[in-house]
Scaffold this motif. Structure first.
Motif, mmCIF file in Angstrom:
data_model
loop_
_atom_site.group_PDB
_atom_site.id
_atom_site.type_symbol
_atom_site.label_atom_id
_atom_site.label_comp_id
_atom_site.label_asym_id
_atom_site.label_seq_id
_atom_site.Cartn_x
_atom_site.Cartn_y
_atom_site.Cartn_z
ATOM 1 N N THR A 266 0.830 -1.211 0.000
ATOM 2 C CA THR A 266 0.000 0.000 0.000
ATOM 3 C C THR A 266 0.861 1.256 0.000
ATOM 4 O O THR A 266 0.608 2.198 -0.759
ATOM 5 N N ALA A 267 1.881 1.286 0.855
ATOM 6 C CA ALA A 267 2.734 2.475 0.950
ATOM 7 C C ALA A 267 3.471 2.744 -0.347
ATOM 8 O O ALA A 267 3.614 3.898 -0.766
ATOM 9 N N VAL A 268 3.939 1.682 -1.001
ATOM 10 C CA VAL A 268 4.678 1.854 -2.251
ATOM 11 C C VAL A 268 3.760 2.344 -3.363
ATOM 12 O O VAL A 268 4.096 3.272 -4.114
ATOM 13 N N VAL A 269 2.588 1.750 -3.485
ATOM 14 C CA VAL A 269 1.665 2.111 -4.569
ATOM 15 C C VAL A 269 1.068 3.496 -4.346
ATOM 16 O O VAL A 269 0.771 4.222 -5.306
ATOM 17 N N ALA A 270 0.891 3.902 -3.084
ATOM 18 C CA ALA A 270 0.276 5.199 -2.792
ATOM 19 C C ALA A 270 1.143 6.368 -3.242
ATOM 20 O O ALA A 270 0.633 7.469 -3.477
ATOM 21 N N VAL A 271 2.443 6.148 -3.363
ATOM 22 C CA VAL A 271 3.339 7.249 -3.773
ATOM 23 C C VAL A 271 3.018 7.722 -5.187
ATOM 24 O O VAL A 271 2.748 8.911 -5.399
ATOM 25 N N PRO A 272 3.006 6.844 -6.203
ATOM 26 C CA PRO A 272 2.676 7.339 -7.544
ATOM 27 C C PRO A 272 1.173 7.504 -7.780
ATOM 28 O O PRO A 272 0.758 8.366 -8.559
#
Length: 313
Positions: A266-272
């Motif tokens: 979730t944290a990785v995907v939320a960035v872009p």
């Protein structure tokens, strides 16, 4: 001539493989749940609309299973049914409210991340089972991660949002324990939770307690369609079914712990996707909570589980 056949996998191995596959699906689907709930404001949908779509799609799809599920409820304890129903509208509203007050990464981190802590506490209070030292250390890491998230990641509403998300984690932990004790099959659980939650959401929306475009005639069809696919099918049906399968094959404690790995995705995907920054405070909380749940999952659960007689009862 003697022929040799390779031995088939043991029942335990098959159960483990099925449980692990179900958990992998849960991690991905929970991540999409956190992301889509946080992005709810950008779709123009209200919380009432989201709840109706979240539970309406599986309730309609599983309508043929509802009569059979209602008949099977006669053999269930009322307390178990109450715990199972917590996974419906109560958890959804807490989750959506917390997501509104915080970020997608923090939402995806705190809810599944605190479930192992609350499951362990609830099992200890119910059965007085001793908790292994390694699990205490792992739970300490989770608590430290929550404390870091509360002090280093919030905005003006950060602490309130964190409290709401922790309440959502507690509700899901209670549901997890009820799920391990119910006799309902996965489809029965989904049908029961979806039907009761849909009815409650419609009543609250009609009464004006939940804002809804459905009763004002201003429905955005594309937004509703996309949300029906992600939340109704993905979260409402697939994630619940996979979670039930994982609990039945791996147990409630391990499932709750491993499911907390979804915050990484979730944290990785939320960035872009949502243009959310990965701050230092969030990174520290992420490391603490994820390392805690990994250590928790790797610790033997025998001493932390209720006695066999209690589990059968």
């Amino acid at each position: 001539m003697t022929t040799f056949a390779f031995p088939s996998p043991s029942a335990l191995s098959r159960r483990t493989m099925v449980g692990v596959a179900a958990l992998a699906a849960v991690v991905c689907l929970w991540s999409s749940f956190a992301l889509s709930t946080r992005a709810l404001e950008t779709t123009g949908m209200s919380m009432g609309d989201a709840a109706i779509m979240r539970f309406g799609v599986p309730a309609i799809a599983l309508a043929p299973w509802i009569p059979r599920t209602l008949r099977h409820l006669r053999g269930e304890h009322a307390s178990v049914i109450a715990l199972v129903l917590l996974a419906g509208l109560p958890h959804f509203l807490l989750f959506a409210w917390g997501a509104h007050l915080t970020s997608a990464a923090l939402t995806g981190l705190l809810v599944p991340g605190t479930v192992p802590l609350f499951v362990t506490v609830l099992l200890f209070l119910a059965f007085r089972s001793p908790i292994p030292r390694r699990r205490l250390i792992a739970l300490g890491a989770i608590v430290a991660g929550v404390a870091v998230s509360a002090t280093l990641t919030g905005g003006p509403a950060g602490e309130g949002g964190i409290a709401v998300l922790m309440a959502a984690g507690l509700v899901w932990a209670a549901y997890t324990i009820g799920l391990s004790r119910t006799r309902l099959d996965p489809l029965g659980v989904i049908a029961l939770v979806s039907l009761t939650s849909l009815i409650a959401a419609l009543v609250l929306a009609a009464a004006g307690a939940l804002p809804s475009q459905l009763f004002s005639g201003t429905v955005d069809v594309p937004a509703w369609g996309a949300y029906a696919l992600v939340q109704g099918v993905g979260t409402g049906m697939l994630s619940t079914a996979c979670y039930v399968v994982a609990v039945k094959n791996l147990g409630s404690s391990i499932t709750a712990a491993a499911g907390a790995l979804s915050p990484v995705l979730t944290a990785v995907v939320a960035v872009p996707l949502l243009d959310e920054p990965l701050t230092v405070g969030l990174a520290v909380a992420l490391v603490l909570i994820v390392s805690g749940v990994v250590a928790f999952a790797l610790t033997p659960a025998g001493a932390a589980r209720p006695p066999a007689a209690d589990r059968r009862r």
